[in-house]
Design a protein around this motif. Structure first.
Motif, PDB file in Angstrom:
ATOM      1  N   PRO A  62      35.859  32.747  42.937  1.00 50.27           N
ATOM      2  CA  PRO A  62      36.424  32.712  41.680  1.00 50.27           C
ATOM      3  C   PRO A  62      35.319  32.809  40.364  1.00 50.27           C
ATOM      4  CG  PRO A  62      36.073  30.624  42.327  1.00 50.27           C
ATOM      5  CD  PRO A  62      35.879  31.538  43.423  1.00 50.27           C
ATOM      6  N   SER A  74      44.186  33.550  36.424  1.00 53.06           N
ATOM      7  CA  SER A  74      44.552  34.904  36.801  1.00 53.06           C
ATOM      8  C   SER A  74      44.750  35.419  38.018  1.00 53.06           C
ATOM      9  CB  SER A  74      43.849  35.963  35.879  1.00 53.06           C
ATOM     10  OG  SER A  74      42.332  35.786  36.178  1.00 53.06           O
ATOM     11  N   GLY A  75      44.203  34.484  39.035  1.00 55.57           N
ATOM     12  CA  GLY A  75      43.820  35.203  40.396  1.00 55.57           C
ATOM     13  C   GLY A  75      45.164  35.525  41.116  1.00 55.57           C
ATOM     14  N   GLU A  76      46.266  34.752  40.977  1.00 58.35           N
ATOM     15  CA  GLU A  76      47.393  35.475  41.665  1.00 58.35           C
ATOM     16  C   GLU A  76      48.000  36.595  40.879  1.00 58.35           C
ATOM     17  OE1 GLU A  76      48.807  34.347  44.506  1.00 58.35           O
ATOM     18  OE2 GLU A  76      46.852  33.258  44.752  1.00 58.35           O
ATOM     19  N   VAL A  96      38.523  37.267  40.179  1.00 58.34           N
ATOM     20  CA  VAL A  96      39.555  36.190  39.929  1.00 58.34           C
ATOM     21  C   VAL A  96      39.087  34.841  39.286  1.00 58.34           C
ATOM     22  CG1 VAL A  96      40.931  37.015  41.913  1.00 58.34           C
ATOM     23  CG2 VAL A  96      39.782  35.104  42.477  1.00 58.34           C
ATOM     24  N   GLU A 136      46.366  39.059  39.250  1.00 57.96           N
ATOM     25  CA  GLU A 136      45.555  40.124  39.468  1.00 57.96           C
ATOM     26  C   GLU A 136      45.980  40.655  41.074  1.00 57.96           C
ATOM     27  OE1 GLU A 136      44.893  40.494  36.631  1.00 57.96           O
ATOM     28  OE2 GLU A 136      42.934  40.978  36.604  1.00 57.96           O
ATOM     29  N   ARG A 137      46.110  39.720  41.961  1.00 62.88           N
ATOM     30  CA  ARG A 137      46.165  39.965  43.504  1.00 62.88           C
ATOM     31  C   ARG A 137      47.741  40.630  43.550  1.00 62.88           C
ATOM     32  NH1 ARG A 137      44.187  34.699  44.687  1.00 62.88           N
ATOM     33  NH2 ARG A 137      42.369  34.962  45.549  1.00 62.88           N
ATOM     34  N   LEU A 161      37.177  40.286  47.492  1.00 60.09           N
ATOM     35  CA  LEU A 161      37.396  39.431  46.296  1.00 60.09           C
ATOM     36  C   LEU A 161      36.057  38.626  45.946  1.00 60.09           C
ATOM     37  CD1 LEU A 161      40.760  37.680  46.813  1.00 60.09           C
ATOM     38  CD2 LEU A 161      40.081  39.681  45.481  1.00 60.09           C
ATOM     39  N   GLN A 220      37.732  42.672  43.207  1.00 60.15           N
ATOM     40  CA  GLN A 220      38.726  42.095  42.059  1.00 60.15           C
ATOM     41  C   GLN A 220      38.153  40.532  41.822  1.00 60.15           C
ATOM     42  OE1 GLN A 220      41.771  43.159  40.395  1.00 60.15           O
ATOM     43  NE2 GLN A 220      40.823  41.517  39.549  1.00 60.15           N
ATOM     44  N   PHE A 229      37.565  41.738  36.000  1.00 62.03           N
ATOM     45  CA  PHE A 229      38.824  40.762  36.205  1.00 62.03           C
ATOM     46  C   PHE A 229      39.926  41.481  36.017  1.00 62.03           C
ATOM     47  CE2 PHE A 229      35.342  37.526  35.478  1.00 62.03           C
ATOM     48  CZ  PHE A 229      35.877  36.412  36.189  1.00 62.03           C
TER      49      PHE A 229
END
Length: 242
Positions: free
Chosen positions: A218, A189-191, A185, A193-194, A215, A183, A164
């Motif tokens: 989630p 926190s997804g956006e 997500v 991290e991207r 990815l 990665q 993560f």
């Protein structure tokens, strides 16, 4: 005529953790016996530098140990009981009590002995008191054992790496191909991290836009919260497909 896609691969999350204590030898032996296509594990570093399988940074939830895992040597961690909390008997075929706590090296040995192709998804747990030392130790172990960072192949085991933590993923991409680095997500926190990856992709040895990174997500919490809703949508779509 409707085409039939290949069946999904089934990975046992922390081994067969519904049947046996998570991330123990028994859980992974059972996953292989169940026919899982692969297994997932979480890794931390012990105080003496061993890559060990454990989800939490603290010992208490799944054992009778106390304190931070990172403050214990491998020998000390071997003396902790990781099985009793589950309340199930571990058969002799699934390892003795002293064999339940595993290193990543030992898990690789177990998977390589399965006699068939098996996937292994390794998650690096952060924050880690060792920082990027966790990723460096993982890559060193895999490379010592003959892992190909371009394909993820290590004999009959296909190893993929994930976290993560965007910094951890960027660090891995300096030495491994994007196809084997994921990665993770989640809903929160997804956006972020991207965005973090987008700013670092150009500095890797194999530059790749963040959007092209595979990815794995989630997160499991998000999946559990929405799985009923998704299943309903899938069933509706299938009913409407001619």
């Amino acid at each position: 005529m409707r085409s039939h896609p290949s069946p999904p691969l089934v990975y046992a999350h922390r081994g067969s953790s519904a049947s046996f204590p998570e991330l123990t030898r028994a859980a992974f032996v059972e996953a292989l016996a169940d026919g899982a296509d692969g297994v997932e594990c979480d890794v931390h570093l012990s105080s003496d530098g061993h890559l060990v399988l454990h989800h939490d940074a603290q010992l208490g939830r799944t054992s009778d140990g106390l304190g931070a895992l990172a403050d214990h040597t491998l020998a000390q961690l071997r003396n902790v009981d990781y099985s009793s909390w589950k309340g199930v008997a571990v058969p002799d075929t699934h390892g003795a009590a002293g064999e339940q706590f595993m290193t990543l090296d030992e898990l690789l040995d177990l998977l390589l002995a399965a006699g068939r192709p098996v996937g292994l998804a390794v998650e690096m747990k952060h924050p880690s008191p060792r920082g990027r030392g966790l990723e460096d130790a993982l890559l060193a172990l895999l490379e010592r054992r003959g892992w190909d960072p371009r394909t993820g192949r290590l004999g009959t085991v296909l190893v993929s790496l994930m976290s993560f933590d965007a910094d951890a993923v960027s660090h891995l991409l300096e030495r491994a191909a994007p196809a084997v680095v994921c990665q993770l997500v989640d809903e929160n926190s997804g956006e972020r991290e991207r965005e973090n990856l987008s700013g670092r992709a150009a500095s890797t040895s194999s530059p790749v836009p963040a959007a092209q990174l595979p990815l794995a997500g989630p997160g499991i919490g998000f999946v559990r919260a929405h799985i009923t809703e998704w299943a309903s949508v899938i069933r509706t779509s299938e009913d409407q497909t001619p």
